[in-house]
Design a protein around this motif. Structure first.
Motif, mmCIF file in Angstrom:
data_model
loop_
_atom_site.group_PDB
_atom_site.id
_atom_site.type_symbol
_atom_site.label_atom_id
_atom_site.label_comp_id
_atom_site.label_asym_id
_atom_site.label_seq_id
_atom_site.Cartn_x
_atom_site.Cartn_y
_atom_site.Cartn_z
ATOM 1 N N GLY A 1 0.817 -1.413 -0.094
ATOM 2 C CA GLY A 1 -0.054 0.122 0.067
ATOM 3 C C GLY A 1 0.696 1.268 -0.009
ATOM 4 N N GLY A 2 1.845 0.991 0.605
ATOM 5 C CA GLY A 2 2.905 2.138 0.887
ATOM 6 C C GLY A 2 3.367 2.542 -0.644
ATOM 7 N N GLY B 1 -0.230 5.874 5.695
ATOM 8 C CA GLY B 1 1.025 6.174 6.527
ATOM 9 C C GLY B 1 2.150 6.932 5.482
ATOM 10 N N THR B 2 2.244 6.332 4.387
ATOM 11 C CA THR B 2 3.150 6.821 3.581
ATOM 12 C C THR B 2 2.771 8.454 2.951
ATOM 13 N N ALA B 3 1.492 8.631 2.736
ATOM 14 C CA ALA B 3 1.275 9.886 2.205
ATOM 15 C C ALA B 3 1.448 10.928 3.292
ATOM 16 N N ILE B 4 1.082 10.653 4.689
ATOM 17 C CA ILE B 4 1.368 11.722 5.558
ATOM 18 C C ILE B 4 2.504 11.606 6.214
ATOM 19 N N ASP C 1 4.731 1.295 7.333
ATOM 20 C CA ASP C 1 4.289 0.449 8.382
ATOM 21 C C ASP C 1 3.676 1.069 9.548
ATOM 22 N N ILE C 2 2.340 0.676 9.808
ATOM 23 C CA ILE C 2 1.472 1.158 10.950
ATOM 24 C C ILE C 2 2.432 1.322 12.372
ATOM 25 N N VAL C 3 3.280 0.370 12.556
ATOM 26 C CA VAL C 3 3.981 0.287 13.788
ATOM 27 C C VAL C 3 4.943 1.538 14.072
ATOM 28 N N ASP C 4 5.776 1.759 12.723
ATOM 29 C CA ASP C 4 6.600 3.042 12.747
ATOM 30 C C ASP C 4 5.703 4.326 12.822
ATOM 31 N N VAL C 5 4.565 4.395 12.242
ATOM 32 C CA VAL C 5 3.773 5.686 12.313
ATOM 33 C C VAL C 5 3.169 5.786 13.659
ATOM 34 N N LEU C 6 2.798 4.551 14.268
ATOM 35 C CA LEU C 6 2.377 4.731 15.914
ATOM 36 C C LEU C 6 3.486 5.300 16.975
ATOM 37 N N VAL C 7 4.550 4.735 16.621
ATOM 38 C CA VAL C 7 5.832 5.150 17.411
ATOM 39 C C VAL C 7 5.854 6.624 17.048
#
Length: 418
Positions: free
Chosen positions: A40-41, A249-252, A257-263
């Motif tokens: 998706g990224g 996540g890639t766009a914003i 990876d949702i894990v990296d974004v949540l961090v």
């Protein structure tokens, strides 16, 4: 056969069938997977919002329809893909599909094992020397629920799926706040380019190997309706959600990876919980799939032993660097796996008219030349096609099987009349 063996070489008895919530939990847990977000990224950098939604919709509708069709057949026969392959490829010819499907599942298992080790080392700022020990630990640790069987998979998924949905909701909410609202997110322009056909192939390929082997659980469904609804929920909605999560996540945040974004959003504990639930619920299903293919390949009902062997093999591949080969691997899956499912579906509807005889009551050839030839034709056309390879593979293999089957029937009738 002991119930804990989950009937690797025979049909699931009607009194062991499961309901909708059980089926949906396992299949959604299976499709909620990090690698789908990475795919998706790639799309998130290459398409505008509305283009992205269209590609996700088309790709996952194709994937969901394909998987649900196989799920219905599995429910009606009580058999999984590798056992259904005996009808259209032959007793020994079906080992081709066993190898192709088994290898792809080991590829997924290796990728997931490497992923969690790499992310943990990164999150906890550990030295790289921890990578191999962690891969070995998780490589064998994630196979425990698959080793136990369906019941353990069900319990884990019923806990993990609602938790992951909550984490994803939190992720979306914070992301929209950070970007300044939904309209700002929609207005983001792509920074790269990608052919639409390749994008749809990528979406379809993210889980076509899993969709082809989702029959390992849909054969446990109480009815065809349960099998179809649960499979569509997982492969159309669930997989589509994961693709969108990666693109979001890639766009914003420039992170798929949702894990990296949540961090990055400040949710360290949520990120760790998401990491474990996300990967474990797919890893155990993946190695369970490998065991099903392995049992048919080696003609053994020792599913648990094959599970351990698969975990060891996947761990070795993880240590050797399977992590770096994801995107080419996904496109390869989208090319060579769909013809297997297409031929099984055509065999069920065209040859047997939706009424397959019991596996134990029919005499099958060692090699079904019609099915094997159709697979070669379908895979070859998909590989050479500049258009949507999975769809080309499905259509051409189904047409080829139908034509070759009719020619074979005519030839047999002529021989009998002489």
């Amino acid at each position: 056969m002991n119930q804990s063996d989950d009937y690797p070489l025979s049909a699931v008895p009607t009194d062991k069938r499961k309901g909708l919530w059980s089926m949906m939990s396992i299949l959604l847990g299976f499709t909620f997977f990090t690698s789908t977000m990475w795919a998706g990224g790639t799309l998130g950098k290459s398409f505008s919002f509305y283009e992205l939604i269209s590609i996700i919709f088309i790709g996952n509708l194709l994937l969901g329809s394909y998987a649900a069709s196989l799920g219905y057949i599995a429910c009606k026969t009580g058999l999984n893909t590798v056992l259904l392959g005996r009808y259209c490829f032959g007793l020994n010819g079906s080992k081709l599909s066993d190898f192709v499907l088994g290898f792809t599942q080991i590829g997924w298992y290796a990728w997931g094992t490497a992923t969690i080790a790499i992310i943990i080392v990164k999150l906890l700022e550990l030295p790289d020397t921890w990578l191999t020990p962690l891969m070995i630990f998780f490589g064998f640790g994630f196979c425990i629920s698959a080793y136990i069987g369906y019941k353990a998979l069900e319990i884990l998924s019923k806990v993990s799926v609602p938790a992951m949905l909550f984490f994803i909701g939190l992720y979306f909410y914070k992301g929209i706040l950070d970007i300044g609202g939904i309209s700002e997110f929609i207005a983001i322009e792509p920074t790269e380019s990608m052919p639409i056909a390749a994008a749809i192939t990528l979406v379809f390929g993210t889980f076509v190997s899993g969709g082809t082997q989702a029959t390992n659980w849909s054969r446990f469904a109480k009815s065809g309706k349960v099998a179809v609804i649960s499979t569509l929920a997982a492969f159309f909605i669930g997989n589509g959600l994961m693709v969108f999560v990666g693109a979001f996540g890639t766009a914003i945040y420039q992170q798929a990876d949702i894990v990296d974004v949540l961090v990055a959003q400040g949710f360290m504990l949520v990120a760790i919980l998401m990491l474990f639930t996300n990967i474990w619920t797919t890893q155990d299903n993946t190695i369970y799939n490998f065991a099903a293919a392995g049992c048919n390949l080696f003609r053994t009902d020792k599913r648990r032993l094959v599970t351990l062997f698969g975990a060891a093999l996947g761990t070795v591949l993880a240590v050797m660097g399977m992590y770096n080969m994801l995107i080419p691997f996904l496109i390869l899956l989208g090319t060579f796996i769909p013809p297997i499912g297409a031929i099984i579906m055509t065999d069920f509807w065209v040859k047997y008219k939706g009424n397959m005889p019991d596996l134990s009551s029919i005499e099958l050839p060692k090699y079904n030349i019609v099915g094997l030839s159709a697979y070669v034709i379908g895979s070859g056309c998909a590989y050479a096609s500049p258009w949507i390879a999975p769809l080309v593979g499905i259509i051409t293999s189904a047409i080829a099987y139908t034509i070759l089957l009719k020619l074979s029937t005519v030839k047999t009738q002529q021989e009998q009349s002489i």
